[in-house]
Design a protein around this motif. Structure first.
Motif, mmCIF file in Angstrom:
data_model
loop_
_atom_site.group_PDB
_atom_site.id
_atom_site.type_symbol
_atom_site.label_atom_id
_atom_site.label_comp_id
_atom_site.label_asym_id
_atom_site.label_seq_id
_atom_site.Cartn_x
_atom_site.Cartn_y
_atom_site.Cartn_z
ATOM 1 N N PRO A 262 -25.602 -29.129 5.019
ATOM 2 C CA PRO A 262 -26.814 -29.959 5.116
ATOM 3 C C PRO A 262 -26.628 -31.107 6.115
ATOM 4 O O PRO A 262 -25.572 -31.745 6.146
ATOM 5 N N VAL A 263 -27.628 -31.338 6.956
ATOM 6 C CA VAL A 263 -27.592 -32.404 7.965
ATOM 7 C C VAL A 263 -28.514 -33.524 7.492
ATOM 8 O O VAL A 263 -29.729 -33.353 7.443
ATOM 9 N N PRO A 264 -27.951 -34.692 7.140
ATOM 10 C CA PRO A 264 -28.806 -35.766 6.615
ATOM 11 C C PRO A 264 -29.763 -36.314 7.682
ATOM 12 O O PRO A 264 -29.419 -36.373 8.860
ATOM 13 N N PRO B 279 -34.997 -33.679 12.316
ATOM 14 C CA PRO B 279 -35.125 -34.143 10.927
ATOM 15 C C PRO B 279 -36.583 -34.160 10.458
ATOM 16 O O PRO B 279 -37.492 -33.949 11.248
ATOM 17 N N PRO B 280 -36.779 -34.396 9.155
ATOM 18 C CA PRO B 280 -38.144 -34.454 8.622
ATOM 19 C C PRO B 280 -38.938 -35.629 9.210
ATOM 20 O O PRO B 280 -38.366 -36.605 9.675
ATOM 21 N N VAL C 96 -36.483 -27.789 6.555
ATOM 22 C CA VAL C 96 -36.616 -29.237 6.662
ATOM 23 C C VAL C 96 -36.978 -29.789 5.288
ATOM 24 O O VAL C 96 -38.061 -29.522 4.763
ATOM 25 N N LEU C 97 -36.056 -30.530 4.709
ATOM 26 C CA LEU C 97 -36.215 -31.070 3.356
ATOM 27 C C LEU C 97 -36.618 -32.531 3.465
ATOM 28 O O LEU C 97 -35.805 -33.390 3.841
ATOM 29 N N ALA C 98 -37.868 -32.798 3.162
ATOM 30 C CA ALA C 98 -38.410 -34.150 3.314
ATOM 31 C C ALA C 98 -38.429 -34.867 1.972
ATOM 32 O O ALA C 98 -38.143 -34.272 0.932
ATOM 33 N N ARG C 99 -38.766 -36.147 2.016
ATOM 34 C CA ARG C 99 -38.885 -36.928 0.777
ATOM 35 C C ARG C 99 -40.184 -36.588 0.045
ATOM 36 O O ARG C 99 -40.307 -36.818 -1.143
ATOM 37 N N SER C 100 -41.144 -36.068 0.796
ATOM 38 C CA SER C 100 -42.408 -35.643 0.193
ATOM 39 C C SER C 100 -42.542 -34.130 0.351
ATOM 40 O O SER C 100 -42.094 -33.552 1.351
ATOM 41 N N ALA D 111 -32.941 -36.485 2.110
ATOM 42 C CA ALA D 111 -33.773 -35.811 3.104
ATOM 43 C C ALA D 111 -32.902 -35.381 4.278
ATOM 44 O O ALA D 111 -31.913 -36.049 4.611
ATOM 45 N N GLY D 112 -33.242 -34.273 4.865
ATOM 46 C CA GLY D 112 -32.471 -33.766 5.997
ATOM 47 C C GLY D 112 -32.826 -32.330 6.285
ATOM 48 O O GLY D 112 -33.914 -31.877 5.942
ATOM 49 N N VAL D 113 -31.891 -31.635 6.910
ATOM 50 C CA VAL D 113 -32.126 -30.244 7.282
ATOM 51 C C VAL D 113 -31.014 -29.365 6.702
ATOM 52 O O VAL D 113 -29.842 -29.736 6.742
ATOM 53 N N LEU D 114 -31.416 -28.238 6.133
ATOM 54 C CA LEU D 114 -30.446 -27.233 5.706
ATOM 55 C C LEU D 114 -30.463 -26.122 6.755
ATOM 56 O O LEU D 114 -31.412 -25.338 6.817
ATOM 57 N N PRO D 115 -29.421 -26.079 7.611
ATOM 58 C CA PRO D 115 -29.451 -25.092 8.708
ATOM 59 C C PRO D 115 -29.273 -23.666 8.190
ATOM 60 O O PRO D 115 -28.567 -23.433 7.212
ATOM 61 N N LEU D 116 -29.934 -22.742 8.849
ATOM 62 C CA LEU D 116 -29.752 -21.321 8.560
ATOM 63 C C LEU D 116 -28.994 -20.714 9.734
ATOM 64 O O LEU D 116 -29.396 -20.858 10.886
#
Lengths: 234, 234
Positions: free
Chosen positions: A215-217, B189-190, B111-115, B203-208
């Protein structure tokens, strides 16, 4: 592209959501879903349809706009025998109306044969046809967004801020029945012609593997917030 | 889904194949390829179109059959400003004629955001519209099949048995101009709302990541044939 199963979700109370036991119904081919080519690759078990859909991250949504096809990569989620799609309320592809085709494809490997002709791809794919219904009921709209979010990012519906009234109003949710669907897959070694088997050419499968990276913050992340387990252990 | 670039191929001598310097021409938006949503995600550099196409293994081909859309996962290859597609000469999707839409999509991360609202996918995608031309010239047909084979399995055109006259007759090759094309991507990022940044939510990105697994030999492989370097080193 992910081996992640969607988190179990409870049935919506909306009467519009199909909650009958769908796994009992086999996939019954229509003239479109009946395969004309490579019939041996067809699957008729509804559980196989669910498996292909649940393992995916995005679908390719086909619509007809002004008589011509348009294929859009987009998110989706499944609840029972309903597929949920979403988009901006202003998106042309959603305004188009009419019938759609949704295809989800996983590429599992490249089939390297002794002949060029028998080169192929190991894959699993699902195709769904139907006229999507614009979800109007606020409760079902939330259900649809939850299912969509959990397909892409399991655990995030509970972790992130839920949609505001304004965000909900800006989002169109579509429901598509899985009634007319087909599953097709190819797995295993190449199918070379008998007379090519003795050729001194390597043949086999080159598997394609997808995995999650670290995971990349977000650079704007408040220091000290750890990566939650539902993300780090995916 | 692959970082592999297609092996350089020489220009065909057929006059029908566009061999002018295509990288010089920017992508000029038509009413279809001009983005209405998320304009900042559009790319107008022809080199970016080539990069997205050359990194892919399969496309999703959209056709209209009896007025309704059909989206088929299939192989493709690129030579200059021409995309080659193929299929059985009996395939309904190829017999349909008319305009097609070809979409190639790479999913790079979640993309994992806070919302929930700002959850998204990092991706690169290309869409091409046009009326494909059925390739009749035998030399161009072979060129198309070479390009298709090398896209999926670089090095295999040289390694495997070339198509026989019978196999060539059973295969339809289509050529689609890249004249009307668009490229869209999201990276980074988000984009959370200002007022959500202070929330105690990761919050951040989970790369595939996609990678090649170890080659799996055909059970019928003649013992002693090693995996060639163009496969093992891919």
């Amino acid at each position: 592209m992910s081996a992640e199963q969607i988190a179990p979700v409870s049935s919506s109370s909306s009467a519009d959501v199909r909650t009958s036991d769908p796994a009992a119904a086999p996939l019954s081919p229509s003239s479109r879903t009946r395969l004309n080519r490579s019939k041996e690759r067809a699957r008729f078990d509804r559980a196989e349809l669910y498996a292909v859909l649940d393992a995916g991250l995005i679908c390719h949504l086909g619509v007809v706009v002004d008589g011509t096809p348009r294929v859009i990569p987009t998110g989706y989620g499944r609840l029972g025998d309903t597929l949920y799609l979403h988009g901006s309320t202003g998106a042309t592809s959603l305004r188009a109306g009419g019938e759609v085709c949704v295809t989800v494809t996983h590429v599992d490997g490249i089939v390297l044969a002794r002949s060029v002709f028998h080169h192929s791809v190991n894959y699993r794919s699902a195709m769904i046809y139907g006229v999507p219904r614009l979800v109007a009921d606020p409760e079902e709209k939330l259900t649809g967004l939850r299912v969509l979010t959990e397909q892409l990012a399991p655990g995030q519906w509970a972790a992130a801020r839920r949609p505001s009234a304004k965000e909900l109003a800006a989002t169109a949710v579509l429901a598509l029945s899985l009634r007319e669907a087909s599953v097709k897959m190819r797995q295993g070694p190449p199918n070379d012609d008998e007379e090519d088997l003795a050729r001194p050419i390597w043949a086999g499968v080159l598997p394609l593997v997808t995995a999650w990276g670290d995971p990349v913050p977000d650079p704007l992340l408040t220091p000290g917030i750890p990566v939650p387990r539902h993300i780090s252990e995916r």
